[in-house]
Design an enzyme around this catalytic site. Structure first.
Site, PDB file in Angstrom:
ATOM      1  N   SER A 153      -6.077  -0.649  -4.969  1.00  0.00           N
ATOM      2  CA  SER A 153      -4.927  -1.219  -5.638  1.00  0.00           C
ATOM      3  C   SER A 153      -4.172  -0.305  -6.118  1.00  0.00           C
ATOM      4  O   SER A 153      -3.909   0.570  -5.563  1.00  0.00           O
ATOM      5  CB  SER A 153      -5.415  -2.583  -6.161  1.00  0.00           C
ATOM      6  N   HIS A 205      -7.393  -9.478  -1.155  1.00  0.00           N
ATOM      7  CA  HIS A 205      -7.100  -8.223  -1.963  1.00  0.00           C
ATOM      8  C   HIS A 205      -8.496  -7.730  -2.762  1.00  0.00           C
ATOM      9  O   HIS A 205      -8.685  -8.461  -3.710  1.00  0.00           O
ATOM     10  CB  HIS A 205      -6.152  -8.346  -2.986  1.00  0.00           C
TER      11      HIS A 205
HETATM   12  C1  GCU Z   1      -0.457  -6.169  -8.855  1.00  0.00           C
HETATM   13  C2  GCU Z   1       0.598  -5.307  -8.651  1.00  0.00           C
HETATM   14  C3  GCU Z   1       0.154  -4.284  -7.437  1.00  0.00           C
HETATM   15  C4  GCU Z   1      -1.077  -3.753  -7.728  1.00  0.00           C
HETATM   16  C5  GCU Z   1      -2.121  -4.557  -7.965  1.00  0.00           C
HETATM   17  C6  GCU Z   1      -3.336  -4.221  -8.454  1.00  0.00           C
HETATM   18  O1  GCU Z   1      -0.458  -7.047  -7.817  1.00  0.00           O
HETATM   19  O2  GCU Z   1       1.963  -5.849  -8.199  1.00  0.00           O
HETATM   20  O3  GCU Z   1       1.169  -3.096  -7.172  1.00  0.00           O
HETATM   21  O4  GCU Z   1      -1.654  -3.044  -6.652  1.00  0.00           O
HETATM   22  O5  GCU Z   1      -1.699  -5.550  -9.324  1.00  0.00           O
HETATM   23  O6  GCU Z   1      -3.618  -3.053  -9.003  1.00  0.00           O
HETATM   24  O7  GCU Z   1      -4.166  -5.105  -8.500  1.00  0.00           O
END
Ligand code: GCU
Length: 418
Positions: A259, A400
């Site tokens: 992420s 995710h």
């Molecule tokens: C949020 C953000 C993302 C990021 C994510 C994370 O969803 O919008 O850009 O990648 O957090 O780091 O879990």
């Protein structure tokens, strides 16, 4: 949604950012329908800004690669800080029988010090395979979100002082240290908060404060700096430390991240060519995903919610992503010819899986120019499928996260390529 939301985004961008506006953008005008994506042209990574074609590896390394790195530095992520004046490593804990007797565990504090007296520390957790027979081992290195103690159940792993509320092993599924070690790799991590507390007012406690004394009390987007660069710096400093570990082959280190830390891993791999392989797990917007598709998360949300991630310069591209002279496939290409693995998850449309795949695909020509031909073809892998090569991609079924399915692919790739 039957109409493209860009006109509404332009209005949104003029409003003061608020939680209500954020919710409205995320819930009612985020594009999740690929048929609504506007036609776009992906910049040619093998064409310089002055129009010159990149015809040889020499052109790439002498001209195109430096100009792309400079572009991303000046216009998006900001620079990485320099090294600290002094650094010392102190082993604060060691055990020879970790992970059910399969590993040596070592916790090492990195102490950074400046000539002017400022200091900063970070705590590294490392597991080394015991059955290495005296041979140096390659390593997987990644930052964690919630403290080293969140990655493993072992009581001796120090609780991160910023994350005392997080139970031990809370993120264990993301950190299969034992499997990594069993496959013959060291598994190394450090909490990203040790380099920059992930909040808009984190500046005063970040490593940027080693170099700039104007940051106490600063809140929001900085004119020049960003936290992604601070975290990428952290990865390079951890690699410096690994270079001093006799059991580790620091020329064979895989940098990985999930992420926002996947965005960070890509940026670290672009800046520091010592990393042997780069893994972007579900990194999405500002990571592997092509920005100009405007699918899922866009800069409007990312740069307003996480104001500290990127410097001011990036903000000019809010609702102007398609006008950027580069896109994220060129961030991936900055790792070339080193192997890169990009991963998406079916239930993570916020990160734009197709945009992540396309970036990996469009980085291919750079690898080919450099004589590496295991690149992706234009067909996006189906859910559950892995494609392996110099540029790899997999599309996990699920949410995710970074879990066993992802790790198996990364370990298999490292076995072949690192
Ligand atoms: C949020 C953000 C993302 C990021 C994510 C994370 O969803 O919008 O850009 O990648 O957090 O780091 O879990």
């Amino acid at each position: 949604m039957d109409k493209h939301p860009v006109e509404q985004w332009r209005k949104d961008a003029q409003q003061p950012w608020s939680p209500e506006l954020c919710q409205a953008v995320m819930q009612t005008r985020t594009l999740y329908d690929d048929s609504l994506v506007l036609p776009y042209t992906v910049p040619d990574p093998l064409k310089c800004f002055d129009g010159q074609a990149v015809a040889t590896p020499r052109d790439w390394f002498a001209k195109r690669r430096p100009e792309l790195l400079k572009w991303f530095t000046e216009n998006f992520y900001g620079p990485l800080p320099p090294r600290a004046d002094q650094v010392t490593y102190e082993v604060v804990e060691e055990a020879g029988d970790a992970l059910d007797g399969t590993a040596v565990r070592r916790q090492i504090r990195l102490d950074f010090a400046m000539a002017n007296g400022r200091t900063h520390s970070a705590m590294m957790l490392m597991y080394l395979p015991k059955k290495a027979n005296g041979e140096k081992v390659p390593a997987f290195l990644g930052l964690n979100f919630k403290g080293n103690h969140s990655t493993v159940v072992e009581e001796a792993v120090l609780v991160n002082p910023r994350k005392t509320d997080i139970p031990r092993a809370e993120s264990e599924r993301r950190w299969p240290h034992k499997d990594v070690v069993q496959r013959g790799y060291a598994s190394v991590t450090c909490c990203y908060l040790d380099f920059f507390p992930d909040s808009t007012d984190g500046w005063g406690e970040s490593i940027w404060s080693l170099f700039d004394d104007g940051l106490k009390g600063f809140d929001g987007t900085h004119p020049r700096y960003g936290s992604i660069s601070a975290w990428a710096w952290g990865l390079s400093r951890l690699l410096d430390c690994l270079e001093t570990i006799p059991e580790v082959d620091a020329t064979r280190v895989v940098v990985h991240g999930h992420s926002r830390l996947g965005k960070t891993a890509l940026w670290a791999g672009a800046n520091d060519q010592r990393f042997r392989m780069v893994v972007s797990n579900d990194s999405g917007c500002g990571g592997a995903a092509l920005s100009r598709r405007w699918y899922g998360e866009t800069f409007l949300v990312m740069l307003n919610v996480f104001k500290h991630w990127c410097p001011e310069a990036a903000r000019k591209f809010i609702v102007h992503e398609p006008e950027m002279p580069v896109d994220q496939h060129e961030l991936i290409a900055l790792a070339a010819p080193r192997p890169v693995a990009v991963a998406s998850a079916t239930e993570d449309q916020w990160a734009d899986p197709k945009g992540e795949f396309l970036s990996a695909y469009y980085a291919g020509p750079v690898y080919q120019l450099l004589g590496h031909f295991e690149v992706l073809n234009r067909d996006m892998p189906r859910p559950g499928e892995c494609v392996s090569g110099d540029v790899s991609y997999h599309y996990r079924i699920g949410v995710h996260d970074q879990v066993a399915f992802d790790w198996n692919h990364y370990l298999d790739l490292a076995d072949r390529k690192v």
